[in-house]
Write a protein that holds these residues in place. Structure first.
Motif, mmCIF file in Angstrom:
data_model
loop_
_atom_site.group_PDB
_atom_site.id
_atom_site.type_symbol
_atom_site.label_atom_id
_atom_site.label_comp_id
_atom_site.label_asym_id
_atom_site.label_seq_id
_atom_site.Cartn_x
_atom_site.Cartn_y
_atom_site.Cartn_z
ATOM 1 N N TRP A 55 0.759 -1.235 0.024
ATOM 2 C CA TRP A 55 -0.110 -0.008 -0.120
ATOM 3 C C TRP A 55 0.965 1.275 -0.096
ATOM 4 C CZ3 TRP A 55 -1.141 3.512 4.346
ATOM 5 C CH2 TRP A 55 -1.988 4.335 3.866
ATOM 6 N N GLN A 56 1.656 1.274 1.005
ATOM 7 C CA GLN A 56 2.989 2.351 0.918
ATOM 8 C C GLN A 56 3.368 2.647 -0.481
ATOM 9 O OE1 GLN A 56 4.897 1.907 4.925
ATOM 10 N NE2 GLN A 56 6.704 2.868 3.915
ATOM 11 N N ASP A 57 3.728 1.663 -0.940
ATOM 12 C CA ASP A 57 4.656 2.007 -2.288
ATOM 13 C C ASP A 57 3.542 2.271 -3.581
ATOM 14 O OD1 ASP A 57 6.685 1.422 -0.994
ATOM 15 O OD2 ASP A 57 7.103 -0.761 -1.624
ATOM 16 N N GLY A 58 2.176 1.955 -3.249
ATOM 17 C CA GLY A 58 1.439 2.268 -4.432
ATOM 18 C C GLY A 58 0.662 0.968 -4.989
ATOM 19 N N ALA A 61 -4.250 -1.008 -2.647
ATOM 20 C CA ALA A 61 -5.181 -0.205 -2.109
ATOM 21 C C ALA A 61 -5.546 -0.310 -0.660
ATOM 22 C CB ALA A 61 -6.497 -0.208 -2.940
ATOM 23 N N LEU A 62 -5.863 0.808 0.173
ATOM 24 C CA LEU A 62 -6.076 0.665 1.543
ATOM 25 C C LEU A 62 -7.271 -0.213 1.939
ATOM 26 C CD1 LEU A 62 -5.202 2.182 4.152
ATOM 27 C CD2 LEU A 62 -7.194 4.032 3.595
ATOM 28 N N LEU B 161 -16.353 1.000 4.066
ATOM 29 C CA LEU B 161 -15.645 -0.361 3.361
ATOM 30 C C LEU B 161 -16.282 -1.563 3.534
ATOM 31 C CD1 LEU B 161 -11.892 0.762 4.080
ATOM 32 C CD2 LEU B 161 -13.213 0.948 1.875
ATOM 33 N N SER B 205 -9.367 7.085 -5.593
ATOM 34 C CA SER B 205 -8.054 6.935 -5.754
ATOM 35 C C SER B 205 -7.691 5.687 -5.534
ATOM 36 C CB SER B 205 -7.207 7.927 -5.015
ATOM 37 O OG SER B 205 -7.215 7.384 -3.595
ATOM 38 N N THR B 206 -6.319 5.252 -6.091
ATOM 39 C CA THR B 206 -5.894 3.908 -6.015
ATOM 40 C C THR B 206 -5.064 3.895 -4.693
ATOM 41 O OG1 THR B 206 -3.817 4.813 -7.368
ATOM 42 C CG2 THR B 206 -5.687 3.248 -8.662
ATOM 43 N N THR B 207 -5.100 5.079 -3.918
ATOM 44 C CA THR B 207 -4.670 5.035 -2.468
ATOM 45 C C THR B 207 -5.834 4.231 -1.940
ATOM 46 O OG1 THR B 207 -3.433 7.032 -2.849
ATOM 47 C CG2 THR B 207 -4.058 6.200 -0.583
ATOM 48 N N ILE B 208 -6.891 4.211 -2.282
ATOM 49 C CA ILE B 208 -8.216 3.774 -1.132
ATOM 50 C C ILE B 208 -8.803 2.444 -1.984
ATOM 51 C CG2 ILE B 208 -10.089 4.128 0.091
ATOM 52 C CD1 ILE B 208 -8.133 6.004 0.821
ATOM 53 N N THR B 209 -9.102 2.511 -3.254
ATOM 54 C CA THR B 209 -9.521 1.236 -3.972
ATOM 55 C C THR B 209 -8.759 0.831 -5.062
ATOM 56 O OG1 THR B 209 -11.004 2.936 -5.188
ATOM 57 C CG2 THR B 209 -12.020 1.514 -3.408
ATOM 58 N N THR B 210 -8.835 -0.378 -5.417
ATOM 59 C CA THR B 210 -8.175 -1.143 -6.525
ATOM 60 C C THR B 210 -9.077 -0.477 -8.097
ATOM 61 O OG1 THR B 210 -9.584 -2.845 -6.544
ATOM 62 C CG2 THR B 210 -7.315 -2.866 -5.324
ATOM 63 N N ARG B 241 -3.432 8.884 -4.632
ATOM 64 C CA ARG B 241 -2.934 8.559 -6.030
ATOM 65 C C ARG B 241 -3.938 8.043 -7.112
ATOM 66 N NH1 ARG B 241 0.747 5.284 -2.629
ATOM 67 N NH2 ARG B 241 2.840 6.078 -2.565
#
Lengths: 213, 353
Positions: A55-58, A61-62, B161, B205-210, B241
């Motif tokens: 997750w940290q590297d991208g 997803a969270l 979620l 964002s891809t920080t949260i969901t795929t 992101r």
């Protein structure tokens, strides 16, 4: 690929697929020689760490990391109930969200710590003065603070000062979005450790326990 | 004969057309700093639309940037749904206890009436006030939370979620309610004078969901919602992101995207070329401790990497600049854009003209 690698891969796949049944099957097939706490140390925590780093590297997803933590917490609660003597001999710990109602970070850290065999007090959402009073009353030695907003992060400085005024020897572990966007912020607010993701917390606590031994 | 000066509106429209205007446009997305300008507490500042109009106009004059921001605070929408807003002295108001506590609460949720909800009416009045002051010279940016991201405040991130993964029917029901509200709210702001709507959607964002999840959820919601909004939109990831989904975001019909400082702006700009205007990506959290020199260096670097060919609006990466960011830094950002952002860009934006 040896058996442990296969187990790690299968467990990781199950978590990423949010497949509780498959995760349970890996746990149940772990073999007679692997005690529950050993399964936690050798399979659950490495996989959660890997997901956290992903997750940290991208690439991850969270939501995937969150659901993985929830599944692990459920499984481990069955394997290692709270009173189980196999749970670790640990410092007294508490976790909270400081002046904020966004609970996700705290829920994830709580799940990972419980998955790692730790017990901890959950203070929920608290203000600075309430937090300091509870930490002192409960004789907490490790305090984990999760924040989402910058003003909440900055208030940790006040928590640290008030704990010092009361001569409370507490290790302060912080995490949350503002710390990921400014790598100097955790030191500026007087924290001892900053964790970039939930799975960083267990190694941080184990390192701290090792140093104090 | 003196040259006719370009207005902010012309500058922004030119860059949205993926052409180079007279200089790089920049949006300082300031909300709370208006209270500082007026010497008011944050709570008092947002209590009347007149304060916000005056604050925004003073910030526009002071920093010479290219937009007015009619956004008050994110939980204004939660307030409209009957929720609590918590004010603090030094930051944006936060949402309080979630309005959705049980699944039944989702079934009982109703769409707020935008025109007759006092907190929303204040935003609309401020938008009208800003429009009266600048007419078509300066873009006025209105804001909505995407129907897909609003539930983070409505019910808490973790429970949302859980809902998304485990209760698809209830999730769909919540999206329908939120979508109806979002469309009504966006169109009311456009009718009041907003030039464009910023569609905040960090959960996509891809920080949260795929990406896979996004295509099934946030993407579909965005396509349906944006199609019903009667004006241009910019999708903002609020620090999340989005590089792997930029083409998908373009396919939702939005004109611009607010991107994260966690991603390489050069790669983002290349992926957006002639499809999306890029807004970003100064680090707002770090900004509070920048020196004037650091601010200038960040601006120069950003212009060097993303300015060429238009399609770029320099901004922060979150969509709101923290209250703690000092005036000198904001002024340094402004001075630097005015100095280094003139088109054609200096061959070496790093200092050797």
């Amino acid at each position: 690929m040896d058996d442990r690698d296969k187990m790690l891969n299968a467990f990781e796949r199950a978590l990423l697929d949010v497949d509780r049944l498959a995760a349970r099957q890996v746990m149940e097939q772990r073999g007679r020689d692997m005690r529950p706490i050993r399964f936690v140390e050798k399979v659950v925590l490495p996989v959660l760490e890997q997901l956290g780093a992903g997750w940290q590297d991208g690439p991850l997803a969270l939501s995937q990391v969150y659901m993985a933590g929830r599944i692990c917490e459920e499984l481990i609660d069955e394997m290692l109930p709270p009173a189980d003597p196999s749970r670790k001999n640990q410092p007294r710990m508490a976790i909270c969200i400081l002046e904020d109602h966004h609970a996700l970070g705290k829920v994830m850290v709580y799940a990972v710590l419980r998955s790692g065999g730790f017990d901890l007090l959950d203070y929920g959402v608290v203000g600075v003065d309430d937090l300091v009073a509870r930490v002192q009353a409960d004789r907490v030695k490790v305090l984990l603070i999760s924040v989402l907003m910058l003003p909440s992060a900055l208030k940790i400085k006040s928590v640290r000062q008030k704990l010092m005024d009361r001569e409370c020897d507490v290790t302060l572990i912080v995490g949350g979005a503002p710390f990921r966007f400014d790598d100097q912020l955790w030191q500026a607010v007087g924290a001892d450790v900053m964790c970039e993701n939930a799975s960083d917390v267990v190694p941080a606590i184990e390192k701290m326990m090792e140093e104090k031994r | 004969m003196s040259p006719v000066s370009t207005t902010s509106m012309q500058r922004v429209l030119t860059t949205l057309g993926h052409r180079e205007p007279d200089r790089v446009p920049f949006f300082l997305l300031l909300t709370l700093h208006g209270a500082k300008e007026l010497g008011l507490s944050i709570k008092t500042y947002f209590s009347t639309p007149e304060h916000v109009v005056e604050g925004q106009m003073r910030l526009l004059a002071k920093y010479r940037h290219d937009c007015l921001y009619s956004f008050f605070y994110a939980p204004v929408e939660i307030e409209a749904f009957g929720g609590e807003v918590m004010f603090v002295d030094d930051g944006p108001p936060n949402s309080g206890e979630p309005v959705i506590k049980t699944h039944q609460d989702i079934r009982n949720l109703t769409v707020p009436d935008v025109e007759n909800t006092p907190c929303l009416a204040r935003v609309l009045a401020a938008t009208r006030g800003l429009r009266d002051r600048v007419r078509d010279q300066v873009p006025i940016i209105g804001v909505v939370m995407s129907p897909f991201s609003l539930p983070v405040m409505q019910m808490g991130f973790d429970r949302y979620l859980d809902l998304m993964f485990e209760q698809p029917d209830l999730f769909s029901h919540l999206m329908k309610i939120n979508q109806a509200f979002c469309v009504q709210w966006a169109n009311a702001q456009l009718a009041a004078g907003a030039t464009a709507i910023c569609y905040f959607d960090p959960v996509s964002s891809t920080t949260i969901t795929t990406r896979k999840m996004y295509l099934k959820t946030g993407f579909e919601v965005a396509c349906q919602t944006l199609a019903q909004i009667n004006g241009p939109t910019a999708t903002h990831m609020a620090s999340g992101r989005c590089l792997p989904i930029l083409q998908d975001i373009a396919d939702t019909g939005t004109a611009a995207v607010g991107v994260s400082c966690l991603e390489d702006i050069r790669a983002v700009k290349a992926a957006c070329k002639n499809k999306l205007t890029v807004m970003g990506n100064l680090n707002g959290i770090e900004m509070r401790r920048w020196s004037v020199e650091q601010a200038e260096n960040h601006v120069k670097d950003l212009i060097a990497k993303a300015g060429a060919g238009g399609g770029f609006i320099l901004s922060d990466n979150h969509g709101e600049i923290p209250f703690q960011v000092p005036d000198e830094v904001l002024m340094a950002i402004s001075d630097s854009v005015h100095r280094w952002g003139k088109y054609p860009l200096p061959t070496d934006v790093s200092g050797k003209e």
